[in-house]
Design an enzyme around this catalytic site. Structure first.
Site, PDB file in Angstrom:
ATOM      1  N   ARG A 285       0.626  -1.361  -0.489  1.00  0.00           N
ATOM      2  CA  ARG A 285       0.041   0.049   0.086  1.00  0.00           C
ATOM      3  C   ARG A 285       0.949   1.545   0.001  1.00  0.00           C
ATOM      4  NH1 ARG A 285      -4.771   0.339   1.673  1.00  0.00           N
ATOM      5  NH2 ARG A 285      -4.877  -1.877   2.768  1.00  0.00           N
ATOM      6  N   ARG A 321     -12.898  -0.870  -1.950  1.00  0.00           N
ATOM      7  CA  ARG A 321     -12.511  -0.750  -0.198  1.00  0.00           C
ATOM      8  C   ARG A 321     -13.884  -0.015   0.497  1.00  0.00           C
ATOM      9  NH1 ARG A 321      -9.081   2.172   1.446  1.00  0.00           N
ATOM     10  NH2 ARG A 321      -8.268   0.426   2.910  1.00  0.00           N
ATOM     11  N   TYR A 325     -14.209  -2.443   3.101  1.00  0.00           N
ATOM     12  CA  TYR A 325     -14.023  -2.604   4.425  1.00  0.00           C
ATOM     13  C   TYR A 325     -14.377  -0.920   5.309  1.00  0.00           C
ATOM     14  CZ  TYR A 325      -9.664  -5.272   2.582  1.00  0.00           C
ATOM     15  OH  TYR A 325      -9.394  -6.124   1.863  1.00  0.00           O
ATOM     16  N   CYS A 351     -26.094  -3.169  -8.605  1.00  0.00           N
ATOM     17  CA  CYS A 351     -27.035  -2.975  -7.612  1.00  0.00           C
ATOM     18  C   CYS A 351     -27.071  -4.104  -6.319  1.00  0.00           C
ATOM     19  CB  CYS A 351     -27.815  -4.037  -9.023  1.00  0.00           C
ATOM     20  SG  CYS A 351     -29.779  -4.256  -8.886  1.00  0.00           S
ATOM     21  N   TYR A 380      -4.869  -2.020  -3.933  1.00  0.00           N
ATOM     22  CA  TYR A 380      -5.744  -2.448  -3.971  1.00  0.00           C
ATOM     23  C   TYR A 380      -7.204  -1.566  -4.323  1.00  0.00           C
ATOM     24  CZ  TYR A 380      -2.870  -4.353  -1.159  1.00  0.00           C
ATOM     25  OH  TYR A 380      -1.490  -4.963  -0.154  1.00  0.00           O
TER      26      TYR A 380
HETATM   27  N1  PLP Z   1       3.109  -8.923   2.923  1.00  0.00           N
HETATM   28  C1  PLP Z   1       2.035  -9.617   2.654  1.00  0.00           C
HETATM   29  C2  PLP Z   1       2.230 -11.948   3.530  1.00  0.00           C
HETATM   30  C3  PLP Z   1       0.583  -9.412   2.731  1.00  0.00           C
HETATM   31  O1  PLP Z   1      -0.066 -10.296   2.953  1.00  0.00           O
HETATM   32  C4  PLP Z   1       0.103  -8.178   2.708  1.00  0.00           C
HETATM   33  C5  PLP Z   1      -0.944  -7.801   2.029  1.00  0.00           C
HETATM   34  O2  PLP Z   1      -1.406  -8.632   2.301  1.00  0.00           O
HETATM   35  C6  PLP Z   1       1.477  -7.380   2.464  1.00  0.00           C
HETATM   36  C7  PLP Z   1       2.492  -7.566   2.624  1.00  0.00           C
HETATM   37  C8  PLP Z   1       1.230  -5.751   1.697  1.00  0.00           C
HETATM   38  O3  PLP Z   1       0.752  -4.982   2.757  1.00  0.00           O
HETATM   39  P1  PLP Z   1       0.520  -3.430   3.249  1.00  0.00           P
HETATM   40  O4  PLP Z   1      -0.084  -3.574   1.134  1.00  0.00           O
HETATM   41  O5  PLP Z   1      -0.270  -3.356   3.583  1.00  0.00           O
HETATM   42  O6  PLP Z   1       1.673  -3.149   2.201  1.00  0.00           O
END
Ligand code: PLP
Length: 429
Positions: A285, A321, A325, A351, A380
């Site tokens: 992220r 998202r 969430y 829908c 994401y």
């Molecule tokens: N590493 C693993 C094993 C993950 O499952 C994830 C996210 O689901 C990440 C890294 C990356 O997480 P983020 O995008 O929150 O940094």
């Protein structure tokens, strides 16, 4: 520890800790929407490179890997690779994309999560060609399935450290039985696996979107991984790395402070203690979230006693998202300057009652045809897009990087808009 919104204005510093939705050039976004249509993802590759650079600066002694699941587009992967980050992949498809984008075997970590046979077949075949790639297993069973396929290469063991963190219960993995080998069995598995494989690391991931008070949980995970690494070393197994996962949060709220990354990095190093291995982190992220916006046009405006229902051409199939969430994304009406503020409920064309981007949010009174920008859509976003309700997926343009000419005005279409024909192409009747 944290920085206020004022201190992080994009114009103040060459590589600010956060890029807010307000920092995007409205005129440029308008012209992109006119040229490429909506809904449209816009990804700024220069910002991706900046985020990579800031991570590497904060963690100079650690290996920073990019969790490609956040955004697997080729242009992003190439930008990350050029910035010197290896790729952490969650599926055969992601390994395939990483190889296609030019990552070498030693720059690929494949983290198997209850992998289907096809994924293991693909990865073991890839390993024969790229013997430096690393496979992370979250169960003894997965190690056995690899051995059955003749794999005896670089192996890492994913541990369930019993402590999770993250912005929503659905993204907290660290204490979820689905992920990793139970902590108190991990050292034994590492020791026994080291006889059949080239055992190179241990791994854990707390969850996603970690910030604020939750950082203490992340530190606890790191502490436990430090203890595990010392236990493993005491059994005589040499570890190359200890990977404490990703999860660094980004400020989705306009006034939310940015993560103080150098402070997080320092706390991480302190928490892991003395280990005879390289520390690794694998953010996704953080690399791409604020490098992307989603552009969408207003289709319908409906005044109701409670709210102004604002129907747009993006929906939960474009950006999941908020529906998945209850995630907050900043929304800016690029055509709304000078209008009165109303409580707007921005909804998509799907829908489903969960197809809502925001409820009763103060926004300039919407009009049909207005262009809205949705912030922090780079992580994401496109990745979770679907064709539910038979809606073709949107297009994506990239700015910056090689897409920009000398004037900096160019953009490249990096994913074309899907068509109705694409929807049925895979069907046989
Ligand atoms: N590493 C693993 C094993 C993950 O499952 C994830 C996210 O689901 C990440 C890294 C990356 O997480 P983020 O995008 O929150 O940094």
């Amino acid at each position: 520890m944290s920085e206020s919104a004022d201190e992080v204005s994009r114009d103040d510093r060459p590589n600010p800790a956060v890029r807010r939705l307000a920092d995007w050039d409205a005129a440029r976004l308008e012209s992109l929407a006119d040229e490429y249509g909506t809904p449209l993802y816009v990804t700024d590759l220069d910002r991706v490179a900046e985020n990579c650079a800031r991570l590497r600066e904060a963690f100079p002694d650690a290996e920073v890997r990019y969790a490609v699941k956040a955004h697997t587009g080729r242009a992003v992967l190439e930008t990350v690779r050029d910035a010197g980050l290896p790729a952490e992949c969650a599926s055969a498809g992601e390994v395939h994309r990483a190889l296609g984008a030019g990552f070498s075997g030693d720059e690929i970590q494949y983290t198997a999560v209850h992998p289907p046979a096809e994924d293991l077949d693909y990865v073991v075949d890839a390993w024969r060609e790229h013997p430096d790639l690393t496979v992370t297993v979250g169960a003894a069973d997965t190690a056995e399935r690899l051995a059955e396929r003749g794999f005896d290469g670089r192996l890492c063991v994913r541990v369930n450290p019993g402590v999770g963190a993250g912005h929503h219960e659905k993204v907290r993995t660290g204490a979820n039985a689905k992920f990793g080998v139970p902590y108190d069995r991990a050292a034994d598995l590492v020791e026994s696996a080291s006889e059949a494989f080239d055992l190179v690391g241990v791994h854990a991931h707390a969850g996603s979107g970690i910030s604020g008070d939750d950082l203490e949980n992340h530190r606890e995970l790191v502490r436990r991984m430090g203890d595990l690494a010392r236990d493993v070393s005491a059994t005589g197994v040499d570890l190359e790395f200890v990977d404490v996962g990703g999860g660094f949060g980004v400020p989705y709220g306009e006034d939310e402070p940015a993560l103080d990354l150098p402070a997080v990095a320092e706390a991480t190093r302190e928490a892991i203690g003395d280990i005879d291995a390289t520390l690794a982190v694998e953010p996704g992220r953080y690399v791409v979230a604020d490098a992307g916006v989603l552009l969408t046009r207003v289709n319908t405006v409906k005044e109701t006693p409670e709210t102004v229902v604002t129907g747009v051409d993006a929906g939960m199939t474009t950006l999941l998202r908020p529906a998945l969430y209850d995630a907050y994304h900043a929304i800016r009406n690029l055509d709304g300057e000078g209008r009165e503020t109303v409580g707007a409920t921005v909804v998509g064309p799907i829908c489903e009652s969960s197809d809502v981007f925001c409820e009763n949010r103060p926004l300039p009174r919407p009009e049909r045809g207005d262009l809205l920008a949705v912030g922090n859509a780079g992580a994401y976003g496109y990745e979770m897009a679907s064709t539910y309700n038979s809606r073709p997926r949107p297009a994506e343009v990239a700015l910056g990087g090689e897409a920009d000419g000398e004037s900096g005005e160019n953009a490249a279409l990096v994913r074309r808009r899907e068509t109705l024909t694409d929807l049925t192409e895979v069907e046989s009747r």
